[in-house]
Design a protein around this motif. Structure first.
Motif, PDB file in Angstrom:
ATOM      1  N   LYS A  18      60.039 -10.768  12.089  1.00 22.61           N
ATOM      2  CA  LYS A  18      58.915 -11.691  12.003  1.00 22.61           C
ATOM      3  C   LYS A  18      59.329 -13.084  12.463  1.00 22.61           C
ATOM      4  O   LYS A  18      60.475 -13.489  12.272  1.00 22.61           O
ATOM      5  N   THR A  74      54.619 -10.234  14.007  1.00 17.31           N
ATOM      6  CA  THR A  74      55.403  -9.222  13.301  1.00 17.31           C
ATOM      7  C   THR A  74      55.581  -8.023  14.210  1.00 17.31           C
ATOM      8  O   THR A  74      54.617  -7.544  14.818  1.00 17.31           O
ATOM      9  N   SER A  91      53.374 -13.140   7.693  1.00 14.99           N
ATOM     10  CA  SER A  91      54.382 -13.425   8.719  1.00 14.99           C
ATOM     11  C   SER A  91      55.718 -13.898   8.143  1.00 14.99           C
ATOM     12  O   SER A  91      56.619 -14.263   8.902  1.00 14.99           O
TER      13      SER A  91
END
Length: 363
Positions: free
Chosen positions: A257, A248, A143
Motif C-alpha cells: 500500500k 493497494t 490505504s
C-alpha cells in the motif's frame, strides 16, 4: 378427553403464541437479525521518551498498560431487516471503551460515539443517517499498510492533527453507490444544526474508488467547519481540509500500500503525509507488516517527521491474536508526531522509540 387431544391443543396454542410474537405489531413478515460484536485489545507499551504536557519537554521513559495497541476496543450492535425486493433496513450502534479503566475511550467520548446510524440499502446503493465514518476516513483506513494499528501507523498521525474530526461525523447523511465497472462513489454531508448559520459545524466528504484485479485506487476529500450544535467530549469539529489518494495491490499473501494525505488545519499545520508499506501472511497463523510515514508542514518545512514501524501477529484462533510491535519516530521543529494513539499520541523533538506487546480478542 384423551392425552393425545390435550397435547395437540397445547401444541397449537404454543405455536399460535410463537407466531404472534414473531409477527409482532403491524404483522411484519420480513426476516431480521441483530448481532452483538466487539473487540477487546490490551497491551504493554514502552517508550524511551514521553511528552511533558506542561513544559513541552521530555518527561522520561515510561511503561504502561494501554488499550487498543492493535485495534480500538469497542462493542456494538448491528442489524438488518429484509424488506423484500432486494431492499434492506440496516443499523449500527457502536461504543468505544478502555480495557485499562473501563471508561469510554476510542470514540468521541459519548456512549455510542463511534457509530450510531440507520439506513436503507438495495440495488440503488445505500443511504445512512446518523453518526458515521466519513468517506475520507474510510479511504485512509483502506490505504494504511498496517491497517491503522493504534501503535505505529497513520492512525496516530490522523488523530494528532485533527483528533476524531472526520472519523465520527455527527448529524450526517451519506450515500454510497453500487459498483459500476469497478468504480464506486461515496458522499457525506454533516449538518451543523445551528439556527441561522448553515456553515457552522458543516462537514462534507466524498470518495471515488476503482478496483481491477488486485489493484485498488482510492481518492477522497474532506471539508469541515468548527461550530454546530453537537457537543462531544473529544474535539470532533476541528476545521480542516483533507485530501488523499492511495493505492493497494494484492498479490497472493502479499499486500502493498502507498498513499498521500494532506491535513490542512486552520491555524495550525498543513501536514503532507507520504506513507507506504506492506503486509505478508507467512502462513494462516502468522503475519508480519511494516510501514513508513514522512510528514512535512507546508507552512514551514522545518517542521517535519518520519515514523517507521514493524509488527508481527500470531493467531491463536480466528478470534484471538497475540502481537508485538516496534516503532521509532524522529521529529524536527514544531512537529510532534507520536508513537501511539493511546499513551503516546504526541512526542518530543528528536528521536523516540517504543515497543508494545499484547492480545486482541474478537467477538
Amino acid at each position: 378427553m384423551s392425552f393425545e387431544s390435550n397435547r395437540r391443543r397445547i401444541e397449537i396454542a404454543v405455536a399460535g403464541m410463537f407466531l404472534t410474537m414473531l409477527m409482532g405489531p403491524g404483522s411484519v413478515h420480513a426476516q431480521s437479525s441483530v448481532t452483538l460484536y466487539g473487540v477487546i485489545d490490551a497491551g504493554l507499551l514502552y517508550t524511551n521518551k514521553s511528552l511533558n504536557e506542561k513544559t513541552g519537554g521530555n518527561a522520561g521513559s515510561q511503561i504502561s498498560l494501554t488499550d487498543g495497541d492493535l485495534s480500538a476496543s469497542r462493542f456494538g450492535l448491528k442489524g438488518a431487516e429484509d424488506l423484500g425486493g432486494g431492499l434492506k433496513a440496516t443499523f449500527t450502534l457502536e461504543s468505544g471503551f478502555s480495557v485499562a479503566n473501563g471508561g469510554f475511550a476510542n470514540s468521541n467520548g459519548n456512549m455510542f460515539g463511534r457509530q450510531a446510524w440507520i439506513g436503507l440499502s438495495g440495488g440503488f446503493g445505500s443511504v445512512k443517517a446518523g453518526l458515521q465514518y466519513s468517506p475520507f476516513a474510510l479511504a485512509l483506513i483502506g490505504s494504511d499498510p498496517r491497517d491503522v494499528a493504534y501503535f505505529g501507523s497513520g492512525a496516530g498521525i490522523y488523530i494528532d492533527n485533527v483528533f476524531v474530526t472526520g472519523l465520527f461525523n455527527q448529524n450526517s447523511v451519506s450515500y454510497t453507490s453500487p459498483e459500476f465497472g469497478g468504480l464506486r462513489a461515496s458522499m457525506l454531508l454533516g449538518l451543523g444544526g445551528k439556527a441561522g448559520d448553515f456553515q457552522s459545524g458543516r462537514q462534507y466528504s466524498a470518495s471515488l474508488t476503482y478496483q481491477t484485479g488486485g489493484l485498488l485506487v482510492d481518492a477522497a476529500y474532506y471539508n469541515g467547519n468548527a461550530g454546530g450544535t453537537a457537543s462531544t467530549p473529544i474535539p470532533s469539529t476541528v476545521p480542516f481540509l483533507g485530501r488523499t489518494i492511495g493505492a493497494t495491490y494484492t498479490y497472493g499473501n502479499l499486500v502493498a500500500k502507498a498513499s498521500f494525505v494532506n491535513y490542512k488545519v486552520a491555524g495550525a499545520f498543513d501536514s503532507r503525509v507520504y506513507g507506504g508499506g506492506a503486509s505478508y501472511f507467512i502462513n494462516p497463523a502468522v503475519a508480519v507488516d511494516a510501514g513508513v510515514w514522512y510528514t512535512s508542514d507546508g507552512n514551514d518545512t522545518k517542521n517535519h517527521s518520519i515514523l517507521g514501524a514493524i509488527g508481527g501477529r500470531y493467531n491463536l484462533s480466528k478470534r484471538t491474536t497475540l502481537y508485538a510491535q516496534f516503532a521509532a519516530v524522529n521529529n524536527h521543529g514544531a512537529m510532534n508526531t507520536g508513537l501511539a494513539v493511546n499513551g503516546a499520541l504526541f512526542e518530543v523533538p528528536g528521536t523516540a522509540i517504543g515497543a508494545t506487546a499484547g492480545i486482541r480478542h474478537l467477538f
